[in-house]
Design an enzyme around this catalytic site. Structure first.
Site, PDB file in Angstrom:
ATOM      1  N   GLN A 263       0.798  -1.120  -0.016  1.00  0.00           N
ATOM      2  CA  GLN A 263       0.063  -0.104  -0.077  1.00  0.00           C
ATOM      3  C   GLN A 263       0.806   1.254  -0.003  1.00  0.00           C
ATOM      4  O   GLN A 263       1.981   1.188   0.631  1.00  0.00           O
ATOM      5  CB  GLN A 263      -0.928  -0.059   1.194  1.00  0.00           C
ATOM      6  CG  GLN A 263      -2.109  -0.838   1.086  1.00  0.00           C
ATOM      7  CD  GLN A 263      -1.946  -2.222   1.688  1.00  0.00           C
ATOM      8  OE1 GLN A 263      -0.938  -2.494   2.367  1.00  0.00           O
ATOM      9  NE2 GLN A 263      -2.843  -3.181   1.173  1.00  0.00           N
TER      10      GLN A 263
ATOM     11  N   ARG B 299      -7.616  -7.508  -1.410  1.00  0.00           N
ATOM     12  CA  ARG B 299      -8.077  -6.903  -2.377  1.00  0.00           C
ATOM     13  C   ARG B 299      -7.280  -5.964  -3.032  1.00  0.00           C
ATOM     14  O   ARG B 299      -6.613  -5.283  -2.160  1.00  0.00           O
ATOM     15  CB  ARG B 299      -9.642  -6.373  -2.141  1.00  0.00           C
ATOM     16  CG  ARG B 299      -9.507  -5.021  -1.199  1.00  0.00           C
ATOM     17  CD  ARG B 299     -10.986  -4.377  -1.175  1.00  0.00           C
ATOM     18  NE  ARG B 299     -10.878  -3.391  -0.184  1.00  0.00           N
ATOM     19  CZ  ARG B 299     -11.670  -2.626  -0.159  1.00  0.00           C
ATOM     20  NH1 ARG B 299     -13.037  -2.587  -0.648  1.00  0.00           N
ATOM     21  NH2 ARG B 299     -11.970  -1.629   0.773  1.00  0.00           N
TER      22      ARG B 299
ATOM     23  N   ASN C 234     -13.051  -1.631   6.344  1.00  0.00           N
ATOM     24  CA  ASN C 234     -13.266  -2.271   5.136  1.00  0.00           C
ATOM     25  C   ASN C 234     -13.767  -3.511   5.246  1.00  0.00           C
ATOM     26  O   ASN C 234     -13.937  -4.331   6.226  1.00  0.00           O
ATOM     27  CB  ASN C 234     -11.664  -2.206   4.589  1.00  0.00           C
ATOM     28  CG  ASN C 234     -10.778  -2.948   5.426  1.00  0.00           C
ATOM     29  OD1 ASN C 234     -11.234  -3.400   6.662  1.00  0.00           O
ATOM     30  ND2 ASN C 234      -9.429  -3.099   5.048  1.00  0.00           N
TER      31      ASN C 234
ATOM     32  N   CYS D 225      -1.756  -8.625   7.685  1.00  0.00           N
ATOM     33  CA  CYS D 225      -2.818  -7.662   7.421  1.00  0.00           C
ATOM     34  C   CYS D 225      -3.424  -7.367   8.643  1.00  0.00           C
ATOM     35  O   CYS D 225      -4.160  -8.394   9.173  1.00  0.00           O
ATOM     36  CB  CYS D 225      -3.823  -8.297   6.426  1.00  0.00           C
ATOM     37  SG  CYS D 225      -5.413  -7.308   6.221  1.00  0.00           S
TER      38      CYS D 225
ATOM     39  N   CYS E 215      -6.635   0.250   7.028  1.00  0.00           N
ATOM     40  CA  CYS E 215      -5.268  -0.512   6.998  1.00  0.00           C
ATOM     41  C   CYS E 215      -4.615  -0.399   8.237  1.00  0.00           C
ATOM     42  O   CYS E 215      -4.127   0.737   8.878  1.00  0.00           O
ATOM     43  CB  CYS E 215      -4.072   0.019   6.205  1.00  0.00           C
ATOM     44  SG  CYS E 215      -2.796  -1.048   5.978  1.00  0.00           S
TER      45      CYS E 215
END
Length: 277
Positions: free
Chosen positions: A46, A212, A160, A220, A75
């Site tokens: 990212q 994604r 998210n 993550c 995130c």
């Protein structure tokens, strides 16, 4: 003059972090995609952009772009990096920050050991808030895949969208093949992150995540939060769960379903550089 950046990571989930407070930064989707290329660019999961906020009570805007250039709303690993970045580069002297993403507000606390605790808010299960195209809220959903097979999964939003699948062994789980099919499934109109969760005991889970816009990453943060929430809600795990990812461990604390869920873990600086084009 080029744009200065810093390479950082949270348990191997890697980022470039850009100071949009002291620099004017406007990156296109195509530019982000080129920079994310690990052979011809910098390479990252990212791109994180920190900007000034004009809203009272919010210290910074925190913008997150996946490797495909898509701006997303959450995130957790990146949030820990943003907190240390802001303090290290003198954007703030505070150890507690509030930042605004595309979809949510996040409280960040820099701890004495330089780990960062992130208030990820209250997880949401209503299909419309994930979003998931479903007639009603359910503990588990069945998705029909292109090959005619069906897969059962949990769905949740932590800022998210996440799908969580319970598996016997994450080492043999089809993370890339099945993860991609679920991530792009039309029942998830904004795509979805897909976690493959193995329950070890009352206080520990193992996890791999297909993100994604990125594919599988070795850590993550929001995926760890989503999986821990599902484990607590539907599999009676503890209110404090260690999530073991390929990149390392994260601690998730969630006292009750109506309270915010807290993610704690490390963040690390790697190097500084300048984008020349």
């Amino acid at each position: 003059m080029g744009i200065k950046f810093t390479k950082m990571h949270g348990l191997g989930n890697d980022f470039i972090v850009l100071d949009g407070v002291n620099q004017s930064i406007q990156l296109t989707v195509e530019q982000i995609q080129k920079l994310a290329n690990r052979h011809t660019g910098i390479g990252f999961d990212q791109c994180l952009l920190i900007e000034s906020s004009q809203t009272e009570g919010i210290d910074f805007n925190y913008r997150i772009f996946n490797a495909d250039g898509q701006e997303v709303g959450q995130c957790g690993n990146g949030a820990r990096c943003i907190a240390l970045f802001a303090r290290y580069y003198g954007l703030t002297a505070k150890n507690k920050l509030t930042v605004a993403t595309k979809t949510t507000l996040m409280d960040l606390i820099i701890n004495e050991d330089n780990s960062v605790s992130v208030n990820m808010g209250v997880p949401r299960l209503a299909p419309g808030e994930i979003p998931l195209l479903a007639d009603r809220q359910s503990p588990e959903y069945s998705l029909e895949l292109n090959n005619g097979n069906t897969v059962n999964l949990h769905a949740i939003s932590v800022g998210n969208p996440h799908a969580v699948l319970l598996v016997e062994n994450i080492d043999t789980a089809p993370v890339n093949s099945l993860g991609q099919q679920i991530s792009f499934h039309p029942q998830f109109p904004e795509q979805v992150n897909v976690g493959f969760m193995q329950i070890i005991n009352h206080e520990k889970i193992n996890l791999r995540v297909y993100e994604r816009g990125c594919g599988e990453t070795i850590a993550c943060g929001s995926g760890a939060v989503a999986a821990a929430a599902i484990a607590r809600l539907f599999y009676n795990l503890s209110d404090k769960i260690t999530v073991h990812l390929p990149g390392g461990d994260l601690c998730i604390q969630w006292p009750c379903p109506t309270a915010p869920i807290i993610l704690t873990g490390p963040a690390a600086f790697v190097y500084e550089g300048t984008l020349l084009s």
